[in-house]
Design an enzyme around this catalytic site. Structure first.
Site, PDB file in Angstrom:
ATOM      1  N   TYR A   5     117.916 -19.641  -2.554  1.00  0.00           N
ATOM      2  CA  TYR A   5     116.862 -19.807  -1.540  1.00  0.00           C
ATOM      3  C   TYR A   5     117.350 -19.263  -0.195  1.00  0.00           C
ATOM      4  O   TYR A   5     116.655 -18.481   0.464  1.00  0.00           O
ATOM      5  CB  TYR A   5     116.523 -21.295  -1.445  1.00  0.00           C
TER       6      TYR A   5
ATOM      7  N   GLY B  87     101.376 -28.546   3.834  1.00  0.00           N
ATOM      8  CA  GLY B  87     102.451 -28.454   4.808  1.00  0.00           C
ATOM      9  C   GLY B  87     102.196 -27.520   5.984  1.00  0.00           C
ATOM     10  O   GLY B  87     101.136 -27.568   6.624  1.00  0.00           O
TER      11      GLY B  87
END
Ligand SMILES: NC(=O)c1ccc[n+]([C@@H]2O[C@H](COP(=O)([O-])OP(=O)(O)OC[C@H]3O[C@@H](n4cnc5c(N)ncnc54)[C@H](OP(=O)(O)O)[C@@H]3O)[C@@H](O)[C@H]2O)c1
Length: 265
Positions: A166, A33
């Protein structure tokens, strides 16, 4: 191709004396990524690159994608002992560090009732604690002006149901970058962040959603985006290159948002 020039498949062209010529860069979560796209771009701009990740397949693929030129290290970004080992390996191979891109991150989305202590600790360990101690443990390797870049997320300013742990870790990073930006600038170390919105990387596929659900969610996110699409890892890598290079020499404690306008809604 002339020896003085390097070309990337996506058409990026950089002189061998590029924006990071002679620099040493460590990218955590650099095997996939955003991290891998940044490693390729940094390399094309003349940097010697070290990347970390965990999965053997990812490590192997990154080694190939970086033409066998990078130091590719298996390391868990949430383990202080393994962070120590990474710094020792970088020191042994390159002797110093100029750019530290702390990009490794994980999301384990779940409704509040289903978040276990183990999941909470793992997400905070990788996304926050590991970031703090990676910066701390890199300090002895900096020898002159240096750039630290942290990957946050637009979840650090938006509410994001099921991503509460998160998002909280990424919000803490926003604070960390400001405080350490001020604390370290006197030593010539610039600390900044990049805050991606929805980016088309394997991360989404790692959330554990059934394929059809993941595809429907992706379509919904793209439709909601003012830009009508996900961003690409290469688009984020360009912002990381900017912060890594002397182009951003007067930027301290800042966060660049790359989200196609998503956080403006
Ligand atoms: N994609 C998005 O939409 C998006 C949006 C906002 C923010 N971000 C942030 O962008 C960063 C990069 O994500 P990405 O989208 O590029 O995802 P990705 O393709 O899944 O890449 C994540 C990278 O981090 C590594 N990694 C994960 N946990 C690790 C650990 N404990 N120790 C070492 N390496 C670890 C992965 O390798 P292994 O799996 O082999 O460990 C991989 O190299 C993350 O911090 C993420 O939170 C992404």
């Amino acid at each position: 191709m002339g020896k003085a020039e390097l070309f990337l498949a996506d058409g990026v062209q950089a002189a061998a004396h590029g924006k990071l010529a002679g620099k040493v860069a460590l990218i955590t979560g650099g095997t996939s990524g955003i991290g891998l796209a940044s490693a390729r771009l940094f390399q094309a701009h003349g940097a010697q690159v070290a990347v970390t990740g965990r999965s053997p397949d990812g490590l192997e693929q990154a080694s190939a994608a970086l033409d066998g030129q990078a130091l590719v290290l298996r390391s868990d970004a949430g383990s202080l002992a393994e962070i120590d080992a990474v710094m020792a390996a970088v020191k042994q191979r390159y002797g110093r560090l100029d750019v530290l891109f702390i990009n490794a991150g994980v999301a384990s989305p779940a409704p509040i009732e289903q978040v276990s202590e183990a999941s909470f600790d793992a997400q905070i360990g990788i996304n926050l604690k590991g970031v703090f101690f990676t910066i701390q443990k890199a300090l002895p390797l900096f020898d002159g002006p240096a750039s630290v870049i942290v990957t946050t997320s637009i979840t650090n300013q938006l509410g994001s149901p099921n991503f509460s742990v998160y998002g909280a870790a990424k919000a803490a990073l926003r604070s960390l970058v400001k405080s350490l930006g001020l604390e370290l600038i006197g030593r010539g170390i610039r600390v900044n962040a990049i805050s991606p919105g929805p980016i088309d990387t394997p991360m989404f596929d790692r959330l554990g959603l059934p394929d059809a659900v993941a595809a429907a969610k992706k379509r919904a996110i793209a439709a909601k985006s003012p830009s009508g699409r996900f961003g690409s890892a290469d688009e984020v890598a360009k912002a990381a290159l900017f912060l890594a290079s002397a182009d951003a020499s007067y930027m301290v404690g800042e966060e660049i948002v790359i989200d196609g306008g998503m956080s403006l809604l």
